[in-house]
Design an enzyme around this catalytic site. Structure first.
Site, mmCIF file in Angstrom:
data_model
loop_
_atom_site.group_PDB
_atom_site.id
_atom_site.type_symbol
_atom_site.label_atom_id
_atom_site.label_comp_id
_atom_site.label_asym_id
_atom_site.label_seq_id
_atom_site.Cartn_x
_atom_site.Cartn_y
_atom_site.Cartn_z
ATOM 1 N N MET A 122 0.820 -1.209 0.000
ATOM 2 C CA MET A 122 0.000 0.000 0.000
ATOM 3 C C MET A 122 0.859 1.267 0.000
ATOM 4 O O MET A 122 0.315 2.371 -0.103
ATOM 5 C CB MET A 122 -0.935 0.001 1.210
ATOM 6 C CG MET A 122 -2.046 -1.032 1.113
ATOM 7 S SD MET A 122 -3.212 -0.668 -0.216
ATOM 8 C CE MET A 122 -4.344 -2.074 -0.054
ATOM 9 N N HIS A 157 -5.325 -3.308 6.593
ATOM 10 C CA HIS A 157 -3.863 -3.353 6.504
ATOM 11 C C HIS A 157 -3.212 -2.283 7.383
ATOM 12 O O HIS A 157 -3.844 -1.303 7.770
ATOM 13 C CB HIS A 157 -3.413 -3.175 5.057
ATOM 14 C CG HIS A 157 -3.887 -1.887 4.441
ATOM 15 N ND1 HIS A 157 -5.146 -1.747 3.904
ATOM 16 C CD2 HIS A 157 -3.281 -0.680 4.291
ATOM 17 C CE1 HIS A 157 -5.293 -0.516 3.434
ATOM 18 N NE2 HIS A 157 -4.167 0.152 3.670
ATOM 19 N N ILE A 158 -1.950 -2.480 7.661
ATOM 20 C CA ILE A 158 -1.239 -1.565 8.551
ATOM 21 C C ILE A 158 0.245 -1.604 8.240
ATOM 22 O O ILE A 158 0.788 -2.645 7.863
ATOM 23 C CB ILE A 158 -1.502 -1.940 10.023
ATOM 24 C CG1 ILE A 158 -1.032 -0.836 10.954
ATOM 25 C CG2 ILE A 158 -0.860 -3.263 10.383
ATOM 26 C CD1 ILE A 158 -1.504 -1.042 12.384
ATOM 27 N N SER A 211 -8.680 1.556 15.957
ATOM 28 C CA SER A 211 -8.096 1.212 17.253
ATOM 29 C C SER A 211 -8.524 2.211 18.316
ATOM 30 O O SER A 211 -8.892 3.355 18.009
ATOM 31 C CB SER A 211 -6.568 1.216 17.124
ATOM 32 O OG SER A 211 -5.930 1.214 18.373
ATOM 33 N N TYR A 244 1.433 5.907 15.128
ATOM 34 C CA TYR A 244 0.300 5.006 14.895
ATOM 35 C C TYR A 244 -1.012 5.688 15.266
ATOM 36 O O TYR A 244 -1.988 5.656 14.513
ATOM 37 C CB TYR A 244 0.510 3.744 15.728
ATOM 38 C CG TYR A 244 -0.632 2.760 15.723
ATOM 39 C CD1 TYR A 244 -0.814 1.890 14.656
ATOM 40 C CD2 TYR A 244 -1.512 2.686 16.803
ATOM 41 C CE1 TYR A 244 -1.858 0.966 14.661
ATOM 42 C CE2 TYR A 244 -2.553 1.774 16.815
ATOM 43 C CZ TYR A 244 -2.720 0.915 15.741
ATOM 44 O OH TYR A 244 -3.759 0.013 15.754
ATOM 45 N N ASP A 271 -4.740 -10.387 20.345
ATOM 46 C CA ASP A 271 -3.586 -11.291 20.393
ATOM 47 C C ASP A 271 -3.045 -11.685 19.018
ATOM 48 O O ASP A 271 -2.747 -12.856 18.755
ATOM 49 C CB ASP A 271 -3.917 -12.544 21.219
ATOM 50 C CG ASP A 271 -4.946 -13.448 20.557
ATOM 51 O OD1 ASP A 271 -5.555 -13.057 19.525
ATOM 52 O OD2 ASP A 271 -5.169 -14.562 21.073
ATOM 53 N N THR A 272 -2.866 -10.699 18.154
ATOM 54 C CA THR A 272 -2.174 -10.976 16.899
ATOM 55 C C THR A 272 -0.685 -11.100 17.182
ATOM 56 O O THR A 272 -0.164 -10.530 18.156
ATOM 57 C CB THR A 272 -2.407 -9.867 15.865
ATOM 58 O OG1 THR A 272 -1.823 -8.643 16.351
ATOM 59 C CG2 THR A 272 -3.888 -9.657 15.618
ATOM 60 N N GLU A 273 0.007 -11.797 16.321
ATOM 61 C CA GLU A 273 1.448 -12.002 16.508
ATOM 62 C C GLU A 273 2.188 -10.674 16.564
ATOM 63 O O GLU A 273 3.045 -10.461 17.418
ATOM 64 C CB GLU A 273 1.991 -12.864 15.367
ATOM 65 C CG GLU A 273 3.472 -13.174 15.478
ATOM 66 C CD GLU A 273 3.984 -14.028 14.335
ATOM 67 O OE1 GLU A 273 5.219 -14.119 14.170
ATOM 68 O OE2 GLU A 273 3.153 -14.598 13.603
#
Length: 292
Positions: A93, A120-121, A170, A183, A219-221
């Site tokens: 992106m 996406h980030i 968020s 962020y 709890d994403t990696e």
């Protein structure tokens, strides 16, 4: 009085969050069957889990992310789970032409689009702001401007289908917190743009819904690796989070707050006791573990 606030305010937040933002009971997986859906950031984390849920619901999927090898594995799994179809477009992106490429792929493949999930980030640090303006500029390109570009490209198709836009944001886009200034800036920008756009849709009688998803610690990696050493909180499960995002979009809700108790309480405190919230927020960090 302080103890009463600590007990009463979170409970009130739970009640308000439940009343206003819990998904109604009339959600059905049939709502997604045959729907044409783009999911960005789909090679891992919440995006990957959304792809699997949508596959079980027999949706048509177009997945995007940077890493082609990971996308191939996710697409294969989606087809095994029952997706009506599944394909991918890999790319970054950071490339300002990529959003148009993705939407054109959907149009050429399906002839239309029902749901755009922006998830996406870009990579950023979890630390004190170091004065790097170039980093913020790059992060805005990925986390914000590409969301705008994807929306602009997809809007004609979404207007035709009277579809939905789901924006994964968020708590950092609703209330400030330390160690995440770049962020947080991008997430506040998302709230401002899409909340304004929602007004314009209503004024212009455009029947395209916008759902802003306000997420806490999941709890994403990537999230666990970035912040687990520095905060006391326990992360919420990405699988449940992904399902709640899909439900909220299908039901055309204004906002999703997940986990509802944590997010609802935080937003309520922000409205009525911002200084107390700031103090509470700072107490949730292991500052000694943050290294400049």
């Amino acid at each position: 009085m302080g103890l009463l606030l600590k007990i009463f305010i979170p409970l009130l937040g739970v009640a308000l969050a439940f009343y206003f933002y819990s998904a109604p009971e009339n959600f059905s997986e049939e709502m997604l069957r045959g729907k044409r859906v783009i999911v960005t950031g789909a090679s891992g984390g919440i995006g990957e889990q959304m792809a699997y849920h949508l596959a079980r619901m027999e949706a048509h999927l177009l997945l995007t992310a940077r890493t082609e090898a990971k996308l191939q594995k996710v697409v294969k799994r989606c087809l095994e789970l029952g997706a009506a179809s599944a394909r991918y477009v890999s790319g970054s992106m950071e490339d300002t032409t990529f959003p148009e490429v993705v939407v054109k792929e959907a149009e050429n493949t399906w002839g239309g689009l029902d749901m755009l999930i922006l998830n996406h980030i870009g990579y950023t640090y979890f630390n004190y702001f170091d004065g790097d303006v170039a980093h913020i500029r790059k992060l805005l390109e990925i986390n914000f401007l590409s969301y705008v570009a994807m929306t602009a490209s997809a809007l004609p198709l979404l207007k035709e289908s009277e579809g939905s836009i789901i924006v994964v944001s968020s708590m950092a886009g609703k209330t400030g917190a330390p160690f995440s200034a770049p962020y947080s800036a991008t997430k506040f920008a998302l709230d401002g743009f899409f909340s304004s756009l929602r007004h314009e849709f209503i004024i212009d009688k455009v029947n395209v819904s916008i759902t802003l998803c306000i997420l806490g610690y999941i709890d994403t990696e990537n999230a666990v690796r970035a912040v687990s050493h520095a905060i006391w909180s326990t992360p919420a499960p990405k699988e449940e989070c992904a399902l709640e995002i899909i439900k909220s979009g299908a039901l055309r809700q204004r906002e999703l707050h997940y986990p509802s108790r944590v997010v609802g309480s935080t937003l309520l405190l922000q409205a009525i006791a911002p200084d107390f919230l700031d103090s509470l927020t700072r107490s949730g960090y292991k500052v000694e573990n943050i290294r400049r």
